[in-house]
Write an enzyme that holds these catalytic residues in place. Structure first.
Site, PDB file in Angstrom:
ATOM      1  N   ASP A  25       0.796  -1.241   0.000  1.00  0.00           N
ATOM      2  CA  ASP A  25       0.000   0.000   0.000  1.00  0.00           C
ATOM      3  C   ASP A  25       0.821   1.280   0.000  1.00  0.00           C
ATOM      4  OD1 ASP A  25      -1.934  -1.924   0.182  1.00  0.00           O
ATOM      5  OD2 ASP A  25      -2.722  -1.305   2.125  1.00  0.00           O
ATOM      6  N   LYS A 130      -6.607  -4.982  -3.029  1.00  0.00           N
ATOM      7  CA  LYS A 130      -7.201  -5.632  -1.852  1.00  0.00           C
ATOM      8  C   LYS A 130      -8.242  -4.719  -1.194  1.00  0.00           C
ATOM      9  CE  LYS A 130      -3.485  -4.410   1.416  1.00  0.00           C
ATOM     10  NZ  LYS A 130      -4.255  -3.556   2.303  1.00  0.00           N
ATOM     11  N   CYS A 163      -2.159  -2.406   7.833  1.00  0.00           N
ATOM     12  CA  CYS A 163      -2.134  -3.380   6.734  1.00  0.00           C
ATOM     13  C   CYS A 163      -0.905  -4.286   6.753  1.00  0.00           C
ATOM     14  CB  CYS A 163      -2.243  -2.653   5.402  1.00  0.00           C
ATOM     15  SG  CYS A 163      -3.872  -1.890   5.202  1.00  0.00           S
TER      16      CYS A 163
HETATM   17  N1  TIU Z   1      -2.648   0.293   4.279  1.00  0.00           N
HETATM   18  C1  TIU Z   1      -3.134   0.542   5.483  1.00  0.00           C
HETATM   19  O1  TIU Z   1      -2.448   0.375   6.494  1.00  0.00           O
HETATM   20  N2  TIU Z   1      -4.434   1.044   5.555  1.00  0.00           N
HETATM   21  C2  TIU Z   1      -4.855   1.910   6.554  1.00  0.00           C
HETATM   22  O2  TIU Z   1      -6.008   2.299   6.573  1.00  0.00           O
HETATM   23  N3  TIU Z   1      -3.914   2.291   7.466  1.00  0.00           N
HETATM   24  C3  TIU Z   1      -4.071   3.217   8.469  1.00  0.00           C
HETATM   25  O3  TIU Z   1      -3.144   3.349   9.277  1.00  0.00           O
HETATM   26  N4  TIU Z   1      -5.154   3.971   8.511  1.00  0.00           N
END
Ligand code: TIU
Length: 233
Positions: A25, A130, A163
């Site tokens: 991400d 995802k 994530c």
């Molecule tokens: N990729 C991921 O960690 N999604 C989130 O929403 N992370 C947050 O820390 N908000």
């Protein structure tokens, strides 16, 4: 046997083809103002600190022919894959699917949903879209790993305790040997990053291992030179 000097003890490496690098991400939605991370109230600038290290690791793994898997947290434009509970969460004016300065927030294909240019996937690398925090939930990730006989995962990206940790726990439960790369993952909360690193490697590596990117690259290079050498230990 090649290994990466890691915590809580050495991380033994199999054949290099069985190791994959997962980059989770690294999207504009989490690293730039106006994206999902921003509307949740975070200071998104803090995540950029890992970009040079992660780029160095990515390029090193590419040079060694290690499979690369990128993930993107996103939803379909009609939000059919987004639980109402996820849309409702938070108390800001904007939510998932709202129009923001980089397009609709956390929606597949929008400018803000893309991976930052420095870490853009190359042709031939896997890109997993995802809908959840974990990269195994409702994706083709496990099939890809099985098809390529991948047993070991080097896990990087953002955010450490959301994530990245969720994916590592999902992978651990499925029997993968996981190492979180300490300086190639970042959180909006430094104390959560530290706690995550400590909790995954506690209890004899209950979820897996951690090591720096430099140690990972050194270990992988040793493994590559070993697999082609009759003097291999
Ligand atoms: N990729 C991921 O960690 N999604 C989130 O929403 N992370 C947050 O820390 N908000």
């Amino acid at each position: 046997m090649a290994f990466i000097p890691a915590l809580p003890y050495n991380y033994e490496l199999p054949e290099s083809s069985q190791v994959a690098l997962i980059v989770i991400d690294m999207q504009r939605d989490f690293l730039e103002p106006g994206g999902f991370g921003d509307i949740l109230g975070n200071d998104v600038s803090s995540l950029r600190a890992i970009v040079p290290t992660l780029k160095h690791l990515l390029e090193g793994c590419r040079a060694m022919g290690i499979p690369i898997i990128h993930t993107i947290e996103c939803h379909q434009p009609d939000l059919s894959d987004c639980p109402p509970a996820k849309i409702k969460r938070g108390q800001g004016e904007l939510t998932i699917g709202s129009e923001g300065p980089m397009g609709r927030i956390l929606i597949k294909g929008e400018p803000g949903n893309g991976i930052i240019p420095e870490l853009a996937p190359l042709p031939g690398e896997f890109v997993i879209h995802k809908p959840g925090k974990g990269a195994f939930y409702a994706t083709e990730l496990e099939t890809i790993l099985q098809e390529h006989n991948i047993t070991h995962l080097l896990i990087t990206g953002v955010t450490t305790e959301v994530c990245v940790q969720t994916t590592m726990r999902e992978a651990n439960d499925r029997g993968y040997e996981c190492l979180m790369v300490e300086d190639a993952t970042e959180s909006y909360f430094p104390e959560f990053k530290q706690a995550t690193l400590e909790m995954v490697r506690a209890q004899g590596g209950i979820v897996g291992w951690t090591a720096t990117a430099e140690r990972v690259l050194q270990g992988l290079k040793q493994g590559i030179s070993c697999s082609g050498s009759i003097d291999c230990p």
